[in-house]
Design an enzyme around this catalytic site. Structure first.
Site, PDB file in Angstrom:
ATOM      1  N   ASP A 170       0.809  -1.220   0.000  1.00 41.03           N
ATOM      2  CA  ASP A 170       0.000   0.000   0.000  1.00 41.03           C
ATOM      3  C   ASP A 170       0.843   1.272   0.000  1.00 41.03           C
ATOM      4  O   ASP A 170       2.066   1.232   0.206  1.00 41.03           O
ATOM      5  CB  ASP A 170      -0.957   0.006   1.207  1.00 41.03           C
ATOM      6  CG  ASP A 170      -0.281  -0.483   2.486  1.00 41.03           C
ATOM      7  OD1 ASP A 170       0.971  -0.463   2.555  1.00 41.03           O
ATOM      8  OD2 ASP A 170      -0.985  -0.890   3.419  1.00 41.03           O
TER       9      ASP A 170
ATOM     10  N   ASP B 206      -7.239  -2.500  14.404  1.00 45.96           N
ATOM     11  CA  ASP B 206      -8.639  -2.825  14.065  1.00 45.96           C
ATOM     12  C   ASP B 206      -8.712  -4.084  13.177  1.00 45.96           C
ATOM     13  O   ASP B 206      -9.750  -4.380  12.605  1.00 45.96           O
ATOM     14  CB  ASP B 206      -9.313  -1.629  13.359  1.00 45.96           C
ATOM     15  CG  ASP B 206      -8.607  -1.227  12.069  1.00 45.96           C
ATOM     16  OD1 ASP B 206      -7.655  -1.934  11.656  1.00 45.96           O
ATOM     17  OD2 ASP B 206      -9.006  -0.215  11.463  1.00 45.96           O
TER      18      ASP B 206
ATOM     19  N   HIS C 230      -6.905  -4.720  10.415  1.00 43.56           N
ATOM     20  CA  HIS C 230      -6.660  -4.575   8.980  1.00 43.56           C
ATOM     21  C   HIS C 230      -5.356  -5.233   8.532  1.00 43.56           C
ATOM     22  O   HIS C 230      -4.400  -5.333   9.306  1.00 43.56           O
ATOM     23  CB  HIS C 230      -6.711  -3.101   8.539  1.00 43.56           C
ATOM     24  CG  HIS C 230      -5.598  -2.248   9.047  1.00 43.56           C
ATOM     25  ND1 HIS C 230      -5.818  -1.075   9.724  1.00 43.56           N
ATOM     26  CD2 HIS C 230      -4.240  -2.372   8.978  1.00 43.56           C
ATOM     27  CE1 HIS C 230      -4.655  -0.520  10.029  1.00 43.56           C
ATOM     28  NE2 HIS C 230      -3.686  -1.289   9.594  1.00 43.56           N
TER      29      HIS C 230
ATOM     30  N   GLU D 104      -9.578  -1.905   5.756  1.00 46.88           N
ATOM     31  CA  GLU D 104     -10.162  -1.572   7.046  1.00 46.88           C
ATOM     32  C   GLU D 104     -11.436  -2.402   7.291  1.00 46.88           C
ATOM     33  O   GLU D 104     -11.937  -3.037   6.361  1.00 46.88           O
ATOM     34  CB  GLU D 104     -10.500  -0.078   7.053  1.00 46.88           C
ATOM     35  CG  GLU D 104      -9.286   0.835   6.881  1.00 46.88           C
ATOM     36  CD  GLU D 104      -8.416   0.922   8.128  1.00 46.88           C
ATOM     37  OE1 GLU D 104      -8.406  -0.020   8.939  1.00 46.88           O
ATOM     38  OE2 GLU D 104      -7.742   1.948   8.291  1.00 46.88           O
TER      39      GLU D 104
HETATM   40  C1  F6R Z   1       1.484  -1.080   6.113  1.00 45.31           C
HETATM   41  C2  F6R Z   1       0.291  -1.932   6.254  1.00 45.31           C
HETATM   42  C3  F6R Z   1      -0.479  -1.940   7.522  1.00 45.31           C
HETATM   43  C4  F6R Z   1       0.385  -2.258   8.757  1.00 45.31           C
HETATM   44  C5  F6R Z   1      -0.455  -2.205  10.025  1.00 45.31           C
HETATM   45  C6  F6R Z   1       0.374  -2.423  11.269  1.00 45.31           C
HETATM   46  O1  F6R Z   1       2.072  -1.260   4.848  1.00 45.31           O
HETATM   47  O2  F6R Z   1      -0.080  -2.573   5.312  1.00 45.31           O
HETATM   48  O3  F6R Z   1      -1.512  -2.896   7.423  1.00 45.31           O
HETATM   49  O4  F6R Z   1       0.947  -3.517   8.615  1.00 45.31           O
HETATM   50  O5  F6R Z   1      -1.101  -0.974  10.121  1.00 45.31           O
HETATM   51  O6  F6R Z   1       1.259  -1.357  11.407  1.00 45.31           O
HETATM   52  P1  F6R Z   1       2.420  -1.343  12.503  1.00 45.31           P
HETATM   53  O7  F6R Z   1       3.383  -2.404  12.097  1.00 45.31           O
HETATM   54  O8  F6R Z   1       3.021   0.023  12.415  1.00 45.31           O
HETATM   55  O9  F6R Z   1       1.773  -1.640  13.805  1.00 45.31           O
END
Ligand code: F6R
Length: 268
Positions: free
Chosen positions: A67, A136, A138, A143
């Site tokens: 992403d 959450d 994701h 989301e």
């Molecule tokens: C980022 C992504 C997100 C993160 C998630 C956890 O490329 O795809 O899904 O993996 O938000 O983020 P952290 O590792 O910062 O807790």
């Protein structure tokens, strides 16, 4: 589904890097799905160490990131383009032409998303997709409520995620509210998924994702349906798992089995 519990973040990262490096050594032209955020930083560090000290070769590897925020220039210090260069790509011998990250400034978003999906297919599909999990539930920026069959597209970022990500942005107005993300269906097409979870603030959501019902309200829960899912969590993130002892028992026996397996020459 295989669940490995490591003592801390460092061991989780080393274990993940070991698995990724084994994939690259077995198939030097592997297609890797990559993730950004805090969780994979230790894994990237260990892969960089393996490149420098052990000659782990990335020259034939192709990557697709999950992403990118929208709109954001690739030079913005909080963009995932910037992050990937800083934390990983500039330290290894990857061919820049093999790197794919969604374009945070593209005008024709739909055409771009179609192209991204096609490019993954043309590369032969993702061999190993590295994933983190949001609080959450994701994966990517899928989301709660995202279709479990979704493909690469633009998504509105959930208020809770915007709040979580605010820590990285200097100005509140600058926090992106949109992202281009691989869909849940795109992620599920990867041949192998490697989900990392670290820290106590991930313990509840990890339990929901791997032991709860499969629901679009926790998009990571669809990974239970994946044919080759490996979860690596540290102690803190695994705190609430109901079947923790069972996973540890299986891992112990898997290691034991490895020492028992006799190869075709009759030796262990
Ligand atoms: C980022 C992504 C997100 C993160 C998630 C956890 O490329 O795809 O899904 O993996 O938000 O983020 P952290 O590792 O910062 O807790």
């Amino acid at each position: 589904m295989r669940v490995i519990i490591e003592k801390d973040y460092d061991l989780m990262s080393k274990r993940a890097a070991k698995i990724i490096s084994a994939q690259i050594r077995e198939k030097p032209d592997s297609v890797l799905g990559l993730v950004s955020g805090s969780t994979p930083i230790g894994t990237y560090k260990e892969l960089i160490r393996m490149h420098i000290e052990e000659g782990l070769d990335f020259s034939r590897v192709t990557t697709f990131n999950l992403d990118e925020y929208y709109p954001i220039p690739s030079t913005h210090p909080q963009s995932y383009h910037y992050y990937m260069q800083k934390e990983f790509f500039k330290h290894i011998n990857i061919n820049p032409d093999h790197i794919h990250i969604p374009n945070g400034l593209v005008k024709d978003i739909e055409a771009f998303c179609r192209w991204y999906e096609e490019a993954i297919k043309k590369a032969g599909g993702i061999d190993l997709q590295l994933l983190g999990i949001g609080r959450d539930g994701h994966i990517g920026f899928n989301e709660p409520g995202s279709s479990l069959g979704s493909r690469t597209r633009i998504k509105t970022i959930d208020a809770a995620t915007i709040k979580d990500n605010a820590r990285f942005f200097k100005k509140k107005e600058g926090i992106p509210k949109f992202a281009i993300t691989m869909g849940v269906g795109t992620i599920m097409d990867a041949k192998c998924c490697l989900l990392l979870a670290s820290g106590s603030d991930k313990s509840k959501v990890l339990t929901k994702a791997i032991e709860g019902p499969i629901t679009a309200q926790v998009t990571a829960s669809i990974l239970q349906m994946h044919k080759d899912l490996l979860v690596i969590a540290d102690e803190k993130a695994s705190r609430d798992l109901k079947n923790k002892e069972y996973y540890q028992h299986i891992e112990k026996l898997t290691r034991e089995l490895k020492t028992l397996i006799i190869d075709e020459k009759g030796s262990r």
